[in-house]
Scaffold this motif. Sequence first.
Motif, short mmCIF file in Angstrom:
data_model
loop_
_atom_site.label_atom_id
_atom_site.label_comp_id
_atom_site.label_asym_id
_atom_site.label_seq_id
_atom_site.Cartn_x
_atom_site.Cartn_y
_atom_site.Cartn_z
N LYS A 52 0.83 -1.19 0.00
CA LYS A 52 0.00 0.00 0.00
C LYS A 52 0.88 1.26 0.00
O LYS A 52 1.80 1.38 0.79
CB LYS A 52 -0.91 0.00 1.22
CG LYS A 52 -1.90 1.15 1.24
CD LYS A 52 -2.78 1.06 2.46
CE LYS A 52 -3.78 2.21 2.50
NZ LYS A 52 -4.66 2.13 3.70
N VAL A 53 0.58 2.16 -0.90
CA VAL A 53 1.35 3.40 -1.00
C VAL A 53 0.69 4.46 -0.14
O VAL A 53 -0.52 4.70 -0.25
CB VAL A 53 1.43 3.88 -2.47
CG1 VAL A 53 2.21 5.19 -2.55
CG2 VAL A 53 2.08 2.81 -3.33
N SER A 54 1.47 5.08 0.73
CA SER A 54 0.97 6.13 1.62
C SER A 54 1.39 7.50 1.10
O SER A 54 2.48 7.65 0.51
CB SER A 54 1.50 5.91 3.03
OG SER A 54 1.23 7.04 3.85
N LYS A 55 0.55 8.50 1.33
CA LYS A 55 0.91 9.87 0.96
C LYS A 55 2.12 10.35 1.71
O LYS A 55 2.78 11.32 1.31
CB LYS A 55 -0.27 10.80 1.23
CG LYS A 55 -1.47 10.60 0.32
CD LYS A 55 -2.55 11.62 0.62
CE LYS A 55 -3.74 11.45 -0.32
NZ LYS A 55 -4.81 12.45 -0.05
N LEU A 56 2.41 9.67 2.81
CA LEU A 56 3.52 10.09 3.66
C LEU A 56 4.86 9.55 3.18
O LEU A 56 5.91 10.09 3.54
CB LEU A 56 3.25 9.61 5.09
CG LEU A 56 3.86 10.41 6.24
CD1 LEU A 56 3.36 11.84 6.22
CD2 LEU A 56 3.51 9.74 7.57
N ASP A 57 4.83 8.48 2.38
CA ASP A 57 6.07 7.79 1.99
C ASP A 57 7.13 8.71 1.39
O ASP A 57 8.30 8.62 1.75
CB ASP A 57 5.74 6.66 1.00
CG ASP A 57 5.04 5.49 1.68
OD1 ASP A 57 5.04 5.46 2.93
OD2 ASP A 57 4.47 4.64 0.98
N PRO A 58 6.79 9.65 0.48
CA PRO A 58 7.84 10.50 -0.11
C PRO A 58 8.48 11.48 0.89
O PRO A 58 9.49 12.11 0.56
CB PRO A 58 7.09 11.27 -1.22
CG PRO A 58 5.84 10.50 -1.45
CD PRO A 58 5.48 9.92 -0.13
N PHE A 59 7.86 11.60 2.08
CA PHE A 59 8.33 12.61 3.02
C PHE A 59 8.96 12.01 4.29
O PHE A 59 9.26 12.73 5.23
CB PHE A 59 7.16 13.52 3.43
CG PHE A 59 6.48 14.17 2.26
CD1 PHE A 59 6.98 15.34 1.71
CD2 PHE A 59 5.35 13.60 1.70
CE1 PHE A 59 6.36 15.94 0.63
CE2 PHE A 59 4.72 14.18 0.62
CZ PHE A 59 5.23 15.36 0.07
N VAL A 60 9.12 10.70 4.30
CA VAL A 60 9.64 10.03 5.49
C VAL A 60 11.03 10.54 5.86
O VAL A 60 11.34 10.77 7.03
CB VAL A 60 9.66 8.50 5.28
CG1 VAL A 60 10.47 7.81 6.36
CG2 VAL A 60 8.24 7.94 5.26
N GLU A 61 11.87 10.75 4.86
CA GLU A 61 13.24 11.22 5.13
C GLU A 61 13.23 12.60 5.80
O GLU A 61 13.96 12.84 6.76
CB GLU A 61 14.03 11.27 3.83
CG GLU A 61 15.50 11.63 4.03
CD GLU A 61 16.29 11.60 2.73
OE1 GLU A 61 17.40 12.14 2.72
OE2 GLU A 61 15.78 11.03 1.74
N GLN A 62 12.37 13.50 5.31
CA GLN A 62 12.27 14.83 5.91
C GLN A 62 11.74 14.76 7.34
O GLN A 62 12.19 15.49 8.22
CB GLN A 62 11.37 15.74 5.07
CG GLN A 62 11.98 16.14 3.73
CD GLN A 62 11.50 15.22 2.62
OE1 GLN A 62 11.33 14.03 2.84
NE2 GLN A 62 11.31 15.76 1.42
N ILE A 63 10.76 13.86 7.56
CA ILE A 63 10.20 13.73 8.91
C ILE A 63 11.28 13.24 9.88
O ILE A 63 11.45 13.78 10.97
CB ILE A 63 9.01 12.75 8.91
CG1 ILE A 63 7.89 13.28 8.02
CG2 ILE A 63 8.49 12.53 10.33
CD1 ILE A 63 6.78 12.28 7.78
#
Length: 394
Positions: A52-63
Motif C-alpha cells: 500500500k502506497v501512503s501519501k507520507l512515503d515521499p516525506f519520510v526522510e524529511q520527517i
Amino acid sequence: MLRRGDFLMIQNRLNEGAFLKDIAAELGVSTKTVSRAVKRNSAPTGKPGRPKVSKLDPFVEQINELLARNVWNAQVILRELQSRGYSGSVSLLREYIAPKRALRPSRATVRFETPPGKQMQSDWAELRTMIAGVDTKVFFCVNELGHSRAMHIWAALSFDAHHTFEAMVRAFEYFGGIPAQVLVDNQKAAVIEHPREGEIRFNNRFLDMADFYGFKPKACKPARPQTKGKVERMVSYLKGHFFVRYQQFESLAHLNQQLEQWLRTEAEPRVHGTTREVVQEMFKRELPYLQALPNTRFDTAYIETRRVGWDGYIDVNGNRYSVPSNLAGQSVRVYIGLEGTLRVANMQDQWVASHTLRHKSSGWVVDSSHHKPLWEKTMGKVQARPLSVYEEML
C-alpha cells in the motif's frame, strides 16, 4: 496491522517494563493486537500482496530529519511538509510519529511556578541561518516572564555583556514593565563568580542596570540549568517552531522584525502546554504586577576612554573622529552604541560630540564646527601678502 519493525519495538518496550496498553497507544493499535503478537512471539504473517502506497512515503526522510533535530510537534512538521507538497492529513503524520516517541530524549525535573510579576528568566542560544544570502551564526536572547510565559526574543551577532543588557532593556520595553527579579545563567556578562558557597559576584554594569530598573539580580546554581527551565524550554520551542518555518532573512533587522511578528501572531495567542491557558491572556493579568518603566533608558553602549590628539581628533575602531578643539590633549569618554552610533563626553559627563560610525575606508569623520576656533586662531597668524609680490617673482 503490525509490521516486523513494530514487533521489535514491542519487545524492546516490554523489556523496559512498559504496559501493553501503553505500547498499543504508541503504535496506534488495540491492546488485543499487541497481546496476540506477544503470545505469537512474532508479527502477524499475512498473504503477500501489493504494498500500500501512503501519501507520507515521499516525506519520510524529511520527517526523520526533523525528529532527529528534536522537532516533535506534529503541527510544525505538517506545515513544513505542506510547503514541500504533502497533501495528507495530520492524523496520518501522528500515526507515523507515535511509535517513535519512546526514543525522544527527556529529563525529569521538578517544576517551579512563580507568582505574577515576580521573575523574568533570561538565556542565550545560537544557531546558523541565512542572512542576506550568507550562512551566519546568530545569537538570540530569550527573556521570558516566569508566570505568564510571555516572552521577548532579540537576535544579535554577539552575546557579550552589552548585548545582554540591550536584550533585557528591549524585553522590559516590549512588556511595558519590569519584574521584581531577573534570573540569569552564569554567563560572564552578568556573573563574574558564583562559588558553591559564599556570595555571588555580579558584573558591575549588570548591578548598575539592576539599580536603574529596580529589579533584584539572581543567578542559577552552577551546573544546574533546570533552575531556569522555563526559558530553556522556550529556546527549544523557538528553534523547533520559528526557525523551522523561517530560514532566510534579508538582514539582522529583518530577522528581529520577523521574530516580533511571530511572537504576536503565533507564540502569544497559543494555549501554553503547561498552564493550559492562552499566553497573552495570562500576560494581561500579570502586567499590573510589573514595575513601571523609568522615564529614561539605561545606556547599553560600550564606554571607553580616549585621549584627544593635538589636531582635535580621537581614534575609534580604526577611524578618526573630530571633537571640539578646546579638548586637544585631554581625556574624553566615548560611548559606542550597538546601533552604530558614537557619542563623546568630557570628563565632567557633558556631551561634546556625536557621530555615526564609519569604516576607515570612508575617511575621517569631521564636524566643521569642532575646529572652527582652531582655524580662526591659525588664520590670524598667517601673514597676508598682496598679489604684486608674486608678480615681481615672474
